[in-house]
Design an enzyme around this catalytic site. Structure first.
Site, PDB file in Angstrom:
ATOM      1  N   THR A 113       0.817  -1.212   0.000  1.00 22.04           N
ATOM      2  CA  THR A 113       0.000   0.000   0.000  1.00 22.04           C
ATOM      3  C   THR A 113       0.855   1.268   0.000  1.00 22.04           C
ATOM      4  OG1 THR A 113      -1.494   1.267   1.418  1.00 22.04           O
ATOM      5  CG2 THR A 113      -0.076  -0.285   2.537  1.00 22.04           C
ATOM      6  N   ASP A 114       0.270   2.351  -0.487  1.00 22.41           N
ATOM      7  CA  ASP A 114       0.992   3.638  -0.438  1.00 22.41           C
ATOM      8  C   ASP A 114       1.061   4.193   0.987  1.00 22.41           C
ATOM      9  OD1 ASP A 114      -1.676   4.363  -0.109  1.00 22.41           O
ATOM     10  OD2 ASP A 114      -1.687   5.879  -1.692  1.00 22.41           O
ATOM     11  N   GLU A 115       0.272   3.601   1.922  1.00 17.94           N
ATOM     12  CA  GLU A 115       0.252   4.140   3.286  1.00 17.94           C
ATOM     13  C   GLU A 115       1.586   3.962   4.000  1.00 17.94           C
ATOM     14  OE1 GLU A 115      -3.177   3.400   5.641  1.00 17.94           O
ATOM     15  OE2 GLU A 115      -4.544   3.604   3.949  1.00 17.94           O
ATOM     16  N   TYR A 170      -1.920  -0.481  10.886  1.00 18.72           N
ATOM     17  CA  TYR A 170      -2.028  -1.146   9.573  1.00 18.72           C
ATOM     18  C   TYR A 170      -0.825  -0.834   8.696  1.00 18.72           C
ATOM     19  CZ  TYR A 170      -3.315  -1.653   4.648  1.00 18.72           C
ATOM     20  OH  TYR A 170      -3.299  -1.962   3.298  1.00 18.72           O
ATOM     21  N   LYS A 199       2.213  -3.269   7.245  1.00 15.77           N
ATOM     22  CA  LYS A 199       2.515  -3.450   5.810  1.00 15.77           C
ATOM     23  C   LYS A 199       3.961  -3.013   5.514  1.00 15.77           C
ATOM     24  CE  LYS A 199       0.077  -4.648   2.923  1.00 15.77           C
ATOM     25  NZ  LYS A 199      -0.332  -6.005   2.419  1.00 15.77           N
TER      26      LYS A 199
END
Ligand code: NAD
Ligand code: DAU
Length: 349
Positions: free
Chosen positions: A130-132, A155, A159
């Protein structure tokens, strides 16, 4: 016959990836390994479940012994790893499930691949991320593949950890890997805890639409089929050890997106214009809420010739249509009806 293991294939993005791979690669055996948590459901794959090259396995990626047996039973040529706990709000409420599945589960898969693929170099472990992991942007700039990691929720931290471990297994043990980091997906089959399907569901039932804080946070939205196409492309043509950012160049402030959705829903439901907007309710902000995500997709566009195929208007209209025509799906996933069905069919987990 080649065999590809896809984890999390009964979830939102995974189901679109499975459908593409089954259709585009009839000579490849696709194993879908999914625990069927609240977010996974086989209804998402009903149209392809009878395909001769598709095989479903209900299992948890935390079961390392099972993974080892699976790799003994099948000569697995590649892994596309999507299984994860994926919802930020749940990670704030219960981080451990995220640590277990996203970090320990990923390491289990890496260890299994490492053990099974010792002397073989024509294999590939593809980690979907993810870009997060890059943290939060101010009003300017985009995330590139060189942006330093700065995860800020349980989260995104889980990741980021799994991304680091995937790269570590590449550098330390020579495991063939590829990674991608994608922005917010939307489209059919997304569990209605995420903003767009949640808002659609609440509008249908004339329930309040919760907007966190002032609704000023910005996300870069990508239609799920375009992400699935990018995943298939990276799996086939991505360079070993490389990371690709995937995004929609489609930034929306949450409140503007919700207002657009309200207008579309009023039209589709033939309600008086303005009816749905009255449901907008500003609520307490998400803890540590990242302000803005936006992706620079130059690398995947230049190196693999990928770009989004649908406009936001097209994607959103199709998404709304899908939810309106699949109200039974929505009712089932929100009532937990699928879970009891799976328990009857596959046993307790
Ligand atoms: P999802 O929550 O819809 O699906 C996750 C799937 O994984 C479910 O089918 C679930 O049953 C399965 N699963 C969960 N824990 C498991 C376990 N321990 N063992 C086996 N299966 C398990 O998620 P999604 O939105 O489809 O996301 C898929 C992947 O893509 C995730 O890795 C996520 O981090 C990443 N991602 C998602 C987005 C997005 O906008 N949704 C964007 C970028 C990246
Ligand atoms: O950026 C990629 C990520 O996008 C993925 O890695 C995650 O798996 C996926 O869940 C998504 O994370 P977000 O937190 O951005 O998505 P979510 O749909 O939960 O929220 C989108 C924005 O809307 C965010 O700014 C929070 C806000 N929001 C969300 C919900 C559920 C609301 O204002 N109200 C809500 O009820």
């Amino acid at each position: 016959m080649k065999t590809i293991l896809i984890t999390g294939g009964a979830g939102f993005i995974g189901s679109h990836v499975i459908r593409r791979m089954i259709t585009n690669s009839p000579d490849t055996r696709i194993l879908n390994l999914d625990q069927l948590t609240y977010a996974g459901n086989l209804e998402n794959l009903k149209d392809i479940e009878a395909s001769p090259n598709y095989h479903f396995i209900r299992e948890n990626i935390l079961n390392a012994a099972f993974l080892e047996k699976l790799f003994n039973d099948y000569e697995i040529d590649g892994v596309i790893h999507l299984a994860a706990e994926s919802h930020v709000d749940r990670s704030i409420a219960d981080p451990m499930a995220f640590i277990n599945t996203n970090i320990v589960g990923t390491v289990n898969l890496l260890n299994t691949c490492r053990g099974a693929w010792k002397d073989k170099n024509d294999k590939l472990f593809y980690h979907i991320s993810t870009d997060e992991v890059y943290g939060s942007l101010g009003s300017e700039g985009l995330f590139t593949e060189e942006t330093a990691y700065d995860p800020r929720s349980p989260y995104s931290a889980s990741k980021a950890s799994s991304d680091h471990l995937v790269r570590a297994y590449h550098h330390t043990y020579g495991l063939p890997v590829v990674l991608s980091n994608c922005s917010n997906n939307y489209g059919p089959n997304q569990f209605p805890e995420k903003l767009i399907p949640l808002a659609i569901n609440n509008i249908i039932h004339m329930k309040p639409i919760p907007v966190y804080g002032k609704g000023d946070n910005i996300r870069d939205w990508l239609y799920v089929e375009d992400h699935a196409a990018a995943i298939e492309l990276i799996f086939r043509e991505g360079a070993e050890g490389r990371t690709y950012n995937i995004g929609g160049l489609n930034e929306w402030k949450n409140i503007d997106l919700i207002r657009l959705l309200c207008r579309i829903m009023d039209e589709k439901l033939e309600r008086v214009p303005g009816t749905s907007e009255k449901l907008i309710t500003f609520v307490k902000d998400r803890a540590g809420h990242d302000l803005r995500y936006a992706i620079d997709s130059t690398r995947i566009e230049a190196e693999l010739n990928w770009k989004p195929s649908v406009t936001f208007e097209q994607g959103l209209a199709h998404t709304v249509e899908w939810y309106l025509h699949n109200r039974e799906w929505m009712e089932h996933v929100t009532s937990g009806a699928y879970q009891s069905y799976y328990t009857t069919q596959y046993g307790e987990r």
